[in-house]
Design a protein around this motif. Structure first.
Motif, PDB file in Angstrom:
ATOM      1  N   PHE A  35       0.833  -1.201   0.000  1.00 48.87           N
ATOM      2  CA  PHE A  35       0.000   0.000   0.000  1.00 48.87           C
ATOM      3  C   PHE A  35       0.868   1.252   0.000  1.00 48.87           C
ATOM      4  CE2 PHE A  35      -2.137  -3.340   2.494  1.00 48.87           C
ATOM      5  CZ  PHE A  35      -3.242  -3.553   1.687  1.00 48.87           C
ATOM      6  N   GLN A  37       0.435   4.155  -1.211  1.00 46.89           N
ATOM      7  CA  GLN A  37      -0.268   5.427  -1.058  1.00 46.89           C
ATOM      8  C   GLN A  37      -0.797   5.640   0.358  1.00 46.89           C
ATOM      9  OE1 GLN A  37      -1.322   2.768  -2.598  1.00 46.89           O
ATOM     10  NE2 GLN A  37      -3.490   2.442  -2.247  1.00 46.89           N
ATOM     11  N   TYR A  38      -0.715   4.660   1.220  1.00 48.79           N
ATOM     12  CA  TYR A  38      -1.224   4.776   2.588  1.00 48.79           C
ATOM     13  C   TYR A  38      -0.296   5.630   3.440  1.00 48.79           C
ATOM     14  CZ  TYR A  38      -4.940   1.229   2.389  1.00 48.79           C
ATOM     15  OH  TYR A  38      -6.078   0.532   2.128  1.00 48.79           O
ATOM     16  N   GLN A  42      -2.600   4.769   8.358  1.00 48.14           N
ATOM     17  CA  GLN A  42      -3.403   3.804   7.609  1.00 48.14           C
ATOM     18  C   GLN A  42      -2.691   2.460   7.505  1.00 48.14           C
ATOM     19  OE1 GLN A  42      -3.805   6.248   4.095  1.00 48.14           O
ATOM     20  NE2 GLN A  42      -6.033   6.352   4.381  1.00 48.14           N
ATOM     21  N   THR A  46      -4.146  -1.037   8.948  1.00 49.17           N
ATOM     22  CA  THR A  46      -4.292  -2.201   8.067  1.00 49.17           C
ATOM     23  C   THR A  46      -3.540  -3.388   8.625  1.00 49.17           C
ATOM     24  OG1 THR A  46      -4.490  -0.715   6.175  1.00 49.17           O
ATOM     25  CG2 THR A  46      -4.000  -3.014   5.700  1.00 49.17           C
ATOM     26  N   ASP A  61      -8.699  -4.061  -1.427  1.00 46.25           N
ATOM     27  CA  ASP A  61      -8.671  -3.025  -2.460  1.00 46.25           C
ATOM     28  C   ASP A  61      -8.201  -1.737  -1.814  1.00 46.25           C
ATOM     29  OD1 ASP A  61      -9.015  -1.294  -4.559  1.00 46.25           O
ATOM     30  OD2 ASP A  61     -11.138  -1.718  -4.839  1.00 46.25           O
ATOM     31  N   ALA A  62      -7.051  -1.259  -2.194  1.00 49.37           N
ATOM     32  CA  ALA A  62      -6.467  -0.064  -1.588  1.00 49.37           C
ATOM     33  C   ALA A  62      -7.273   1.199  -1.868  1.00 49.37           C
ATOM     34  CB  ALA A  62      -5.031   0.113  -2.059  1.00 49.37           C
ATOM     35  N   GLN A  63      -8.110   1.167  -2.890  1.00 48.72           N
ATOM     36  CA  GLN A  63      -8.917   2.341  -3.230  1.00 48.72           C
ATOM     37  C   GLN A  63     -10.130   2.479  -2.328  1.00 48.72           C
ATOM     38  OE1 GLN A  63      -7.602   4.375  -5.403  1.00 48.72           O
ATOM     39  NE2 GLN A  63      -5.975   2.897  -5.739  1.00 48.72           N
ATOM     40  N   ILE A  64     -10.523   1.399  -1.674  1.00 47.98           N
ATOM     41  CA  ILE A  64     -11.669   1.421  -0.761  1.00 47.98           C
ATOM     42  C   ILE A  64     -11.131   1.440   0.654  1.00 47.98           C
ATOM     43  CG2 ILE A  64     -13.701   0.133  -0.004  1.00 47.98           C
ATOM     44  CD1 ILE A  64     -13.770  -1.160  -2.755  1.00 47.98           C
ATOM     45  N   GLY A  65     -11.776   2.192   1.516  1.00 51.20           N
ATOM     46  CA  GLY A  65     -11.337   2.275   2.900  1.00 51.20           C
ATOM     47  C   GLY A  65     -11.376   0.913   3.592  1.00 51.20           C
TER      48      GLY A  65
END
Length: 67
Positions: A35, A37-38, A42, A46, A61-65
């Motif tokens: 991840f 972009q986290y 975050q 995770t 899915d990294a795009q969903i919280g």
């Protein structure tokens, strides 16, 4: 059972295994590879929820919280 039947020196299958290493879970510093972009917060959240199991990490899915 595996340890008793394969890894014990008295077992008939001793030294016939091909991968004697136990795979350990990933650590927190490995999280950016999954991840990038986290933020640090975050990534910690995770890791706290999923632990270091690679299969769990790739299923998110990294795009969903996370929550």
């Amino acid at each position: 059972m595996i340890r008793q039947q394969v890894l014990d020196p008295a077992a008939p299958l001793y030294r016939r295994h091909t991968w004697p290493f136990e795979l350990k879970p990933l650590t927190l510093p490995d999280m950016p590879a999954f991840f990038p972009q986290y933020t640090a917060e975050q990534a910690i959240e995770t890791y706290a929820v999923l632990g270091g199991m690679p299969y769990y990490l790739i299923s998110v899915d990294a795009q969903i919280g996370l929550w």
